[in-house]
Write an enzyme that holds these catalytic residues in place. Structure first.
Site, PDB file in Angstrom:
ATOM      1  N   CYS B  33      49.094 -18.426  12.051  1.00 23.95           N
ATOM      2  CA  CYS B  33      48.340 -17.571  11.136  1.00 23.95           C
ATOM      3  C   CYS B  33      46.918 -17.327  11.638  1.00 23.95           C
ATOM      4  O   CYS B  33      46.113 -16.737  10.939  1.00 23.95           O
ATOM      5  CB  CYS B  33      48.364 -18.105   9.710  1.00 23.95           C
ATOM      6  SG  CYS B  33      47.653 -19.720   9.515  1.00 23.95           S
ATOM      7  N   CYS B 102      42.300 -17.688   3.677  1.00 30.99           N
ATOM      8  CA  CYS B 102      42.904 -17.869   5.001  1.00 30.99           C
ATOM      9  C   CYS B 102      42.004 -18.627   5.957  1.00 30.99           C
ATOM     10  O   CYS B 102      42.481 -19.337   6.826  1.00 30.99           O
ATOM     11  CB  CYS B 102      43.338 -16.536   5.591  1.00 30.99           C
ATOM     12  SG  CYS B 102      41.997 -15.469   6.117  1.00 30.99           S
TER      13      CYS B 102
END
Lengths: 395, 124
Positions: B33, B102
């Protein structure tokens, strides 16, 4: 703030001063609505018609096949949604590729939610569609094939003419998103064999907020925008006269200098790639090099992330973009890089460098000089980069 | 899109690097990610005597890593454990909304390093 080295021309381009000049009267004293009957409006209507003819001539089309839009996104949406709607009696199957712009992929997703079936043909490791894959994907109920002319991230040029022969043989409508190629590559709608084509002015030194959809004669497409008789009743909304006049001028200029610009940019682009690959370890090219826009370079660097590269290059006055999640606002890295088979953890470390008219050899040499220390610093900061191991990056 | 303080930490990250003979190591995130962080700590008398980070990620990931080391250094372990991701973001003058989930994992990294240290102590 020092000099800005703009290397993001696939994102947008500065409007050519000559273009600004021809737009100016249509923003000021010549402000008439082209849909009116008095002289002020008639002058605007005449300007629209001149622009239509000039643009049509640049792409081998007829003036009445040109439909002005607010840009590439609207043209793509209209092409896809309008074709699917107008041909639903024939079928509800559409074909596209895995590397299209979101302005194509998302209308396709929308159609999928509303009962259509979408086939995404794959690309090879270089980012090229195989026309035979398109042929195999065709079905009796296929109403549209939409494959981009060149990809916006990796610059690969798709075999549109070959795909055009496939769709023609099958009697299926063919749309291409030519936003990245108009003004950069010689383009003739008949040679390409396309029925619909999207373009956007700001990619070829024209203004933002204006584009067009080429619609081959007798191509049935439902309107996307309703509420006026403009564009033959097919696209409602008062014309963006300054924008359309500017787009025509920009395309005329780009067409005239296309060959020269292309050669110059290819030389600089190759110099950049040679410089980067000679001075940085573990740097890889994304996408096929032989079938590629001369202005595009897309590289990936092991062990670092795209946005941090962009921020550091920005400190040097250099503007580039990346295929990293952080710059697209989602958690996923570029769908284009993933479609090439590049693992997500590597795709995050990609950088897109797109050259343009203002790019000089000095700019390229400056990039080659400042970028290696940035890479070294980010790798020093990276927990996955290990300078001494051959693997470079853990999976 | 980033605050001046975020950019300042990105440009001049504090405590960047690795403590070779660390007493605890914390790793969080996932390269898939796009963000990954490693924190190494040196502990003396239950106090974070030294702390260093390495981060793969965007500007926010680097800045939050840098900030958490600054916030934690010299603190008692229990105090350091009270630092939250949210507190780190606030200390930086906020982060863009898309970055809040994130790239804001620095406090998790610190916690992982302290947990590792305590696990090592218990294993003795």
């Amino acid at each position: 703030m020092g000099r800005v080295i703009y290397l993001d021309h696939a994102s947008t381009t500065p409007t050519d001063p000559e273009v600004v000049e021809v737009m100016r009267p249509w923003l000021a004293e010549q402000f008439g609505n082209p849909s009116t009957v008095y002289s002020l409006g008639v002058a605007a209507a005449k300007a629209l018609q001149d622009a239509r003819e000039s643009i049509a001539a640049c792409i081998g089309a007829e003036p009445e096949e040109i439909y002005f839009t607010s840009g590439g996104t609207e043209a793509d949406n209209w092409a896809i949604l309008g074709t699917a709607d107008a041909h639903q009696k024939k079928g509800r199957h559409l074909i596209t590729s895995t590397i299209e712009h979101h302005a194509v992929l998302e209308p396709m997703e929308y159609l999928e939610k509303h009962g259509c079936e979408i086939t995404h043909v794959p690309v090879d490791a270089g980012g090229l569609v195989d026309p035979d894959d398109v042929r195999r994907a065709l079905r009796p109920d296929t109403v549209l094939v939409s494959i981009m002319h060149a990809n916006n991230e990796i610059g690969t040029i798709e075999p549109i003419d070959e795909i055009g022969r496939v769709t023609r043989e099958a009697g299926v409508l063919f749309h291409t998103d030519a936003v990245q190629t108009v003004g950069k590559l010689p383009l003739d709608v008949n040679e390409l064999g396309v029925d619909l084509l999207s373009m956007s002015a700001h990619k070829f030194y024209g203004p933002k907020g204006v584009g067009l959809l080429y619609l081959r004669k007798r191509t049935r497409v439902s309107p996307l925008l309703h509420g006026g008789n403009q564009e033959n009743g097919r696209r409602a909304g008062t014309h963006n006269v300054p924008g359309i006049v500017g787009m025509a001028k920009a395309l005329e200029l780009a067409t005239a200098r296309m060959a020269e610009d292309g050669v110059r940019e290819a030389v600089l682009r190759n110099r950049l790639w040679e410089g980067l690959s000679a001075n940085i370890e573990a740097v890889h090219l994304n996408g096929d090099m032989a079938h590629r826009l001369p202005s595009n370079l897309n590289v990936r660097l092991d062990g670092i992330e795209g946005e941090s590269m962009i921020l550091m290059l920005d400190m040097e006055g250099i503007c580039v973009s990346s295929g990293s999640a952080c710059t697209t606002g989602s958690l996923d890295p570029s769908h284009v890089l993933l479609a090439l088979g590049i693992p997500a953890e590597h795709a995050h470390g990609s950088l897109r460098i797109t050259l343009g008219r203002s790019t000089t050899a000095e700019d390229i040499d400056f990039f080659i000089k400042v970028f290696p220390p940035i890479v070294a610093r980010l790798r020093e900061m990276s927990p996955v980069w290990c300078a001494n191991c051959a693997c470079k990056q853990r999976n | 899109m980033y605050s001046e303080l975020v950019m300042e930490h990105f440009r001049n990250p504090r405590n960047m690097g690795v403590i070779e003979d660390a007493d605890g190591v914390g790793e969080v995130g996932n390269p898939v990610c796009g963000d990954m962080m490693r924190i190494t700590i040196k502990v003396k008398d239950d106090v974070l005597e030294d702390i260093k980070f390495q981060t793969l990620g965007c500007g926010a990931a680097v800045a939050t890593s840098s900030m958490v080391t600054e916030m934690a250094k010299g603190k008692k372990l229990d105090e350091a454990l009270e630092i939250t991701n949210k507190a780190v973001a606030e200390a930086l003058g906020g982060l863009p909304p898309a970055k809040m989930h994130c790239s804001n994992l620095a406090a998790d990294g610190l916690r992982a390093a302290i947990d590792d240290y305590r696990a090592r102590q218990n294993a003795r």
